[in-house]
Design a protein around this motif. Sequence first.
Motif, PDB file in Angstrom:
ATOM      1  N   PRO A   1       0.825  -1.224   0.000  1.00 20.23           N
ATOM      2  CA  PRO A   1       0.000   0.000   0.000  1.00 20.23           C
ATOM      3  C   PRO A   1       0.853   1.265   0.000  1.00 20.23           C
ATOM      4  O   PRO A   1       0.499   2.249  -0.657  1.00 20.23           O
ATOM      5  N   GLU A   2       1.978   1.241   0.708  1.00 22.82           N
ATOM      6  CA  GLU A   2       2.864   2.406   0.736  1.00 22.82           C
ATOM      7  C   GLU A   2       3.500   2.633  -0.630  1.00 22.82           C
ATOM      8  O   GLU A   2       3.668   3.776  -1.078  1.00 22.82           O
ATOM      9  N   ARG A   3       3.856   1.546  -1.290  1.00 16.70           N
ATOM     10  CA  ARG A   3       4.451   1.652  -2.624  1.00 16.70           C
ATOM     11  C   ARG A   3       3.464   2.274  -3.615  1.00 16.70           C
ATOM     12  O   ARG A   3       3.827   3.160  -4.404  1.00 16.70           O
ATOM     13  N   VAL A   4       2.215   1.843  -3.574  1.00 13.82           N
ATOM     14  CA  VAL A   4       1.187   2.420  -4.442  1.00 13.82           C
ATOM     15  C   VAL A   4       0.990   3.895  -4.120  1.00 13.82           C
ATOM     16  O   VAL A   4       0.852   4.742  -5.015  1.00 13.82           O
ATOM     17  N   HIS A   5       0.988   4.223  -2.835  1.00  9.86           N
ATOM     18  CA  HIS A   5       0.830   5.616  -2.402  1.00  9.86           C
ATOM     19  C   HIS A   5       1.979   6.471  -2.932  1.00  9.86           C
ATOM     20  O   HIS A   5       1.761   7.602  -3.392  1.00  9.86           O
ATOM     21  N   LEU A   6       3.198   5.944  -2.887  1.00 11.23           N
ATOM     22  CA  LEU A   6       4.360   6.662  -3.412  1.00 11.23           C
ATOM     23  C   LEU A   6       4.184   6.955  -4.900  1.00 11.23           C
ATOM     24  O   LEU A   6       4.452   8.072  -5.360  1.00 11.23           O
ATOM     25  N   TYR A   7       3.750   5.974  -5.659  1.00  8.55           N
ATOM     26  CA  TYR A   7       3.525   6.175  -7.090  1.00  8.55           C
ATOM     27  C   TYR A   7       2.504   7.279  -7.341  1.00  8.55           C
ATOM     28  O   TYR A   7       2.693   8.139  -8.222  1.00  8.55           O
ATOM     29  N   ARG A   8       1.432   7.270  -6.590  1.00 11.24           N
ATOM     30  CA  ARG A   8       0.374   8.263  -6.811  1.00 11.24           C
ATOM     31  C   ARG A   8       0.854   9.668  -6.469  1.00 11.24           C
ATOM     32  O   ARG A   8       0.540  10.636  -7.173  1.00 11.24           O
ATOM     33  N   LEU A   9       1.605   9.787  -5.380  1.00 12.00           N
ATOM     34  CA  LEU A   9       2.123  11.101  -5.011  1.00 12.00           C
ATOM     35  C   LEU A   9       3.116  11.620  -6.039  1.00 12.00           C
ATOM     36  O   LEU A   9       3.263  12.832  -6.227  1.00 12.00           O
ATOM     37  N   ALA A  10       3.796  10.688  -6.717  1.00 12.97           N
ATOM     38  CA  ALA A  10       4.771  11.067  -7.734  1.00 12.97           C
ATOM     39  C   ALA A  10       4.135  11.228  -9.114  1.00 12.97           C
ATOM     40  O   ALA A  10       4.843  11.385 -10.120  1.00 12.97           O
ATOM     41  N   ASP A  11       2.803  11.193  -9.172  1.00 14.84           N
ATOM     42  CA  ASP A  11       2.070  11.338 -10.439  1.00 14.84           C
ATOM     43  C   ASP A  11       2.431  10.255 -11.437  1.00 14.84           C
ATOM     44  O   ASP A  11       2.514  10.481 -12.646  1.00 14.84           O
ATOM     45  N   ALA A  12       2.651   9.044 -10.924  1.00 17.72           N
ATOM     46  CA  ALA A  12       2.916   7.892 -11.790  1.00 17.72           C
ATOM     47  C   ALA A  12       1.715   6.961 -11.754  1.00 17.72           C
ATOM     48  O   ALA A  12       0.928   6.980 -10.802  1.00 17.72           O
TER      49      ALA A  12
END
Length: 278
Positions: A94-105
Motif C-alpha cells: 500500500p505504501e508503494r502504491v501511495h508513493l507512485y500516486r504522489l509522484a504522479d505515476a
Amino acid sequence: MPLGTDRTDRTDRTKKKRTELAHFLRSRRAALSPQDVGLVTSARRARVGLRREEVAVLAGVSASWYAWLEQGRPIKVSDGILDAISRALRLGEPERVHLYRLADANPPLPLSDPDVPDSGLFQRMVDTQLLGPACVIDRYWEVLAFNEPAAEVLSLGREGNGNFLTSLFTGSHGERYLNRAEVARRMTARFRLQSSYGADDARYEEMADRLAAGDTRFAELWERHEVEEFGPITVELDHPEEGPVPFVLFTMDLDEAARTRLLVYLPPGVSGPEAAWP
C-alpha cells in the motif's frame, strides 16, 4: 470560471502532492534504523532514522537528487527509481502504491499476486444479501461467485464460473441482453481502461487477443480505443419467465489491492430487503 483558474488549480494540486510526497518520504526514512537495512554505524550515533545519503546509496541515486525529491522540487521520477526507493525504504505494497500516486505515476502492478479473500465469503454474500442477479469478478473478469438469480437470468454458471467478458461475447450469458451491442461496447471500454492501469501485465493483452480472435464484434470495439470508468448503467435482460425486464447494473469495488468487483443487477421496483425476487 475565469481563464487560467483551472490551470492555477492544477498547479496548486501539483504543489500539494509534491509537499505530501516530501513529507511521506521523510516519515518513512525516519521510521527506519540503519540496522533495519543492514548498515553498520557508530554506536554513538544520536540521529533517529536513516540519513538522506543512506537512502540514496540504498536506492542507487545521487544524494543531491534524492534531497531534491524530499524537498518537493519539480523533478520527474521513473517507475524504476520509484521501485528502488520503495525497496530502500522497505515500503509495503500500500505504501508503494501511495508513493507512485504522489509522484504522479500510474499505480504499479503488485510485486506479487495479492491475496484474494476466500471465494466462499463472496458466495455467502451474493446468496444471502442480494435479491437480484449478482456476481463477483476478479481483475481479469473471472467470475469468483454468483447467486441463483444470476444463474437464472444471466446464464452465469451454465458453462462453469468462467469469465464474465468472454461469456458476454461468446456464451449464452451475452444472449440474455436485449441491448447487447450497447452493453458490449461499454464493457469493452471499461476493460480497455482497466488494461491501461496494468500496462505491464501481459495477461490483459493475451485476453484481448483471444477475444478479438474469437469474436469480430470485440475486435471492432477494441480497435475503437474507447475508455469508460465503472459506473451504473441500464441493461435490458430477456428474463426467462417475465420477458424483457430493465435492470440497473451497479459495480462496486470490494478489494482495491486484489481488484475484485461486485456486479449487482438491481431489479425494477426493489426498494428494500423485504422485497421479493423475482
